[in-house]
Design a protein around this motif. Structure first.
Motif, PDB file in Angstrom:
ATOM      1  N   ASN A  96       0.899  -1.363  -0.123  1.00 11.78           N
ATOM      2  CA  ASN A  96       0.104   0.059   0.149  1.00 11.78           C
ATOM      3  C   ASN A  96       0.821   1.205   0.088  1.00 11.78           C
ATOM      4  O   ASN A  96       1.528   1.539   1.042  1.00 11.78           O
ATOM      5  N   GLU A 100      -3.793   6.461   1.954  1.00 14.14           N
ATOM      6  CA  GLU A 100      -4.764   6.321   2.961  1.00 14.14           C
ATOM      7  C   GLU A 100      -4.623   5.013   3.401  1.00 14.14           C
ATOM      8  O   GLU A 100      -4.034   4.081   2.938  1.00 14.14           O
ATOM      9  N   LEU A 102      -6.171   1.319   3.899  1.00 15.46           N
ATOM     10  CA  LEU A 102      -6.852   0.379   3.532  1.00 15.46           C
ATOM     11  C   LEU A 102      -7.834  -0.126   4.553  1.00 15.46           C
ATOM     12  O   LEU A 102      -7.230  -0.988   5.157  1.00 15.46           O
ATOM     13  N   GLU A 103      -9.267   0.010   4.456  1.00 14.23           N
ATOM     14  CA  GLU A 103     -10.011  -0.573   5.537  1.00 14.23           C
ATOM     15  C   GLU A 103      -9.855  -2.088   5.524  1.00 14.23           C
ATOM     16  O   GLU A 103     -10.071  -2.594   6.573  1.00 14.23           O
ATOM     17  N   GLN A 164     -10.991  -2.179  -0.004  1.00 14.13           N
ATOM     18  CA  GLN A 164     -12.014  -1.079   0.535  1.00 14.13           C
ATOM     19  C   GLN A 164     -11.329   0.082   1.125  1.00 14.13           C
ATOM     20  O   GLN A 164     -10.610  -0.124   2.100  1.00 14.13           O
ATOM     21  N   SER A 165     -11.580   1.260   0.674  1.00 10.80           N
ATOM     22  CA  SER A 165     -10.861   2.641   1.493  1.00 10.80           C
ATOM     23  C   SER A 165     -11.813   3.665   1.237  1.00 10.80           C
ATOM     24  O   SER A 165     -12.796   3.577   0.325  1.00 10.80           O
ATOM     25  N   GLN A 166     -11.548   4.775   2.025  1.00 12.17           N
ATOM     26  CA  GLN A 166     -12.496   5.960   1.931  1.00 12.17           C
ATOM     27  C   GLN A 166     -12.664   6.593   0.450  1.00 12.17           C
ATOM     28  O   GLN A 166     -13.488   6.862  -0.089  1.00 12.17           O
TER      29      GLN A 166
END
Length: 203
Positions: A96, A100, A102-103, A164-166
């Motif tokens: 990554n 941000e 990574l959820e 999944q991320s914002q």
């Protein structure tokens, strides 16, 4: 690899009649459906989740050095990878490099088993194991696949990732298939482009 599967493949190469080939191919397909993942290949075996921090550094192609000597000059790139895959021995990691967290990350193997040069391919139609992570920060890497450098040469392999991320929302990234397993691959550049052969779909 299962001894029975190895014997079946030898029989396939030796069987002169079409009926015999069909019978042996059926035997291989049955093993792919019902064999335990640990017995089939490295990529289909379950492995423990693994996280690394600052273990990989992206080197732009124009700055790379060849083991055979200097490389021809290349035009400097203007993009940096946000998400990319890196190999460490027999392990494959998602790195990554985005700005941000990574959820959520989940990974599943995809691919084909090559039965013979003229006999076509058989999909990995057994239930594919999946590994997942939550909260993957910038500069962190998570293990998403594991390969066997001998047995997996019979497979064309890739990996399917749901991330999944914002900023991105929830997307699926699927790599192209490669004999023996995925090597270094850029999944997503900082300008939103995907890497060569990579497919991205919203989830």
């Amino acid at each position: 690899m299962l001894p029975e599967l190895s014997d079946a493949r030898e029989n396939l190469n030796a069987s002169p009649d079409k009926l015999g080939c069909e019978r042996v191919r059926g035997q291989i397909r049955n093993h792919l459906r019902i064999g335990s993942p640990q017995q089939l290949s490295g990529v289909t075996s379950m492995f423990e989740p693994k996280r690394l921090t600052s273990a990989f550094k992206w080197i732009a192609p124009e700055k790379r050095k060849s083991r055979f000597g200097p490389m021809p000059p290349r035009k400097a790139g203007t993009r940096s990878p946000w998400l990319w895959l890196a190999r460490l021995a027999d392990e494959l990691y998602l790195v990554n490099e985005s700005e941000e967290v990574l959820e959520r990350v989940s990974a599943s193997p995809i691919g084909w088993l090559r039965i013979g040069h003229e006999e076509g391919v058989t999909p990995l139609n057994q239930p594919t194991p999946c590994i997942g992570y939550h909260g993957v920060p910038k500069c962190a890497a998570v293990k998403v696949a594991e390969y066997d450098d001998f047995y997996d040469l019979d497979f064309d392999l890739g990996v399917s990732l749901v991330i999944q991320s914002q900023r991105m929302g929830c997307v699926e990234l699927q790599t192209p298939l490669s004999k023996g397993g995925v090597q270094e691959t850029v999944l997503l550049w900082d300008n939103g482009d995907t890497g060569p052969g990579v497919h991205m779909n919203p989830r």
